[in-house]
Design a protein around this motif. Sequence first.
Motif, PDB file in Angstrom:
ATOM      1  N   GLN A  69      32.125  46.296  42.916  1.00  9.66           N
ATOM      2  CA  GLN A  69      31.841  44.409  43.542  1.00  9.66           C
ATOM      3  C   GLN A  69      30.043  44.683  43.326  1.00  9.66           C
ATOM      4  O   GLN A  69      30.048  43.731  42.813  1.00  9.66           O
ATOM      5  CB  GLN A  69      32.442  44.401  44.441  1.00  9.66           C
ATOM      6  N   THR A 101      29.018  49.368  46.014  1.00  5.19           N
ATOM      7  CA  THR A 101      30.503  48.233  46.601  1.00  5.19           C
ATOM      8  C   THR A 101      31.575  48.906  45.557  1.00  5.19           C
ATOM      9  O   THR A 101      31.662  48.302  44.631  1.00  5.19           O
ATOM     10  CB  THR A 101      30.583  47.802  47.189  1.00  5.19           C
ATOM     11  N   THR A 103      35.586  47.990  45.392  1.00  4.75           N
ATOM     12  CA  THR A 103      37.000  46.947  45.047  1.00  4.75           C
ATOM     13  C   THR A 103      37.951  47.864  45.164  1.00  4.75           C
ATOM     14  O   THR A 103      38.139  47.981  43.737  1.00  4.75           O
ATOM     15  CB  THR A 103      37.004  45.802  45.505  1.00  4.75           C
ATOM     16  N   HIS A 104      39.852  47.170  45.510  1.00  9.82           N
ATOM     17  CA  HIS A 104      40.903  47.323  44.683  1.00  9.82           C
ATOM     18  C   HIS A 104      41.656  46.682  45.485  1.00  9.82           C
ATOM     19  O   HIS A 104      41.856  46.680  46.994  1.00  9.82           O
ATOM     20  CB  HIS A 104      41.204  49.018  44.796  1.00  9.82           C
ATOM     21  N   GLN A 106      42.810  44.265  48.463  1.00 12.07           N
ATOM     22  CA  GLN A 106      41.751  43.569  49.901  1.00 12.07           C
ATOM     23  C   GLN A 106      40.576  44.570  50.323  1.00 12.07           C
ATOM     24  O   GLN A 106      40.325  44.171  51.246  1.00 12.07           O
ATOM     25  CB  GLN A 106      43.165  42.951  50.795  1.00 12.07           C
ATOM     26  N   HIS A 107      41.079  45.757  49.479  1.00 12.57           N
ATOM     27  CA  HIS A 107      40.119  46.869  50.360  1.00 12.57           C
ATOM     28  C   HIS A 107      38.981  47.139  49.773  1.00 12.57           C
ATOM     29  O   HIS A 107      38.523  46.754  48.501  1.00 12.57           O
ATOM     30  CB  HIS A 107      40.867  48.053  50.181  1.00 12.57           C
ATOM     31  N   THR A 108      37.533  47.212  50.649  1.00  9.92           N
ATOM     32  CA  THR A 108      36.239  47.449  50.127  1.00  9.92           C
ATOM     33  C   THR A 108      35.365  48.501  50.451  1.00  9.92           C
ATOM     34  O   THR A 108      36.058  48.786  51.541  1.00  9.92           O
ATOM     35  CB  THR A 108      35.673  46.463  50.731  1.00  9.92           C
TER      36      THR A 108
END
Length: 126
Positions: A69, A101, A103-104, A106-108
């Motif tokens: 991200q 950072t 992401t996958h 909704q996870h960060t």
Amino acid sequence: MGKLLLNSVMIWFLVVHPTFAMPFNQNPWPNAAKDYWISQNSVPAKVTQAVRKDLSQRTKIASSQLKVQNAQPMTWPDGCLGLAKPDEFCTQMLVPGWQVTLTHQQHTWTYRTDSQGQNIRLAAPH
């Protein structure tokens, strides 16, 4: 002699002094310069590969599913990248590196790395 001293003080104040007041984990570049630096020297592939591999092993999510991200150059305050564990001894030197950072869905997750991705640390997940 007085003119030389005055010039030296002015150079110190304009060039060196502003960096002393900056937190270690903040980049010294203004946004435009930082954006130029990133575009000219983007995060090395081995850094993103290292953090994807580590996170994939931790979460069992395929590394190809983990999206970068954001990646920005940082300078960490020590060899533990500012994330020392209890009773861990860290080299006391500034370490240039990256904050990445991932992401996958909704996870960060945020990682701290050295400049080559050899030393990586997972910061607290969001």
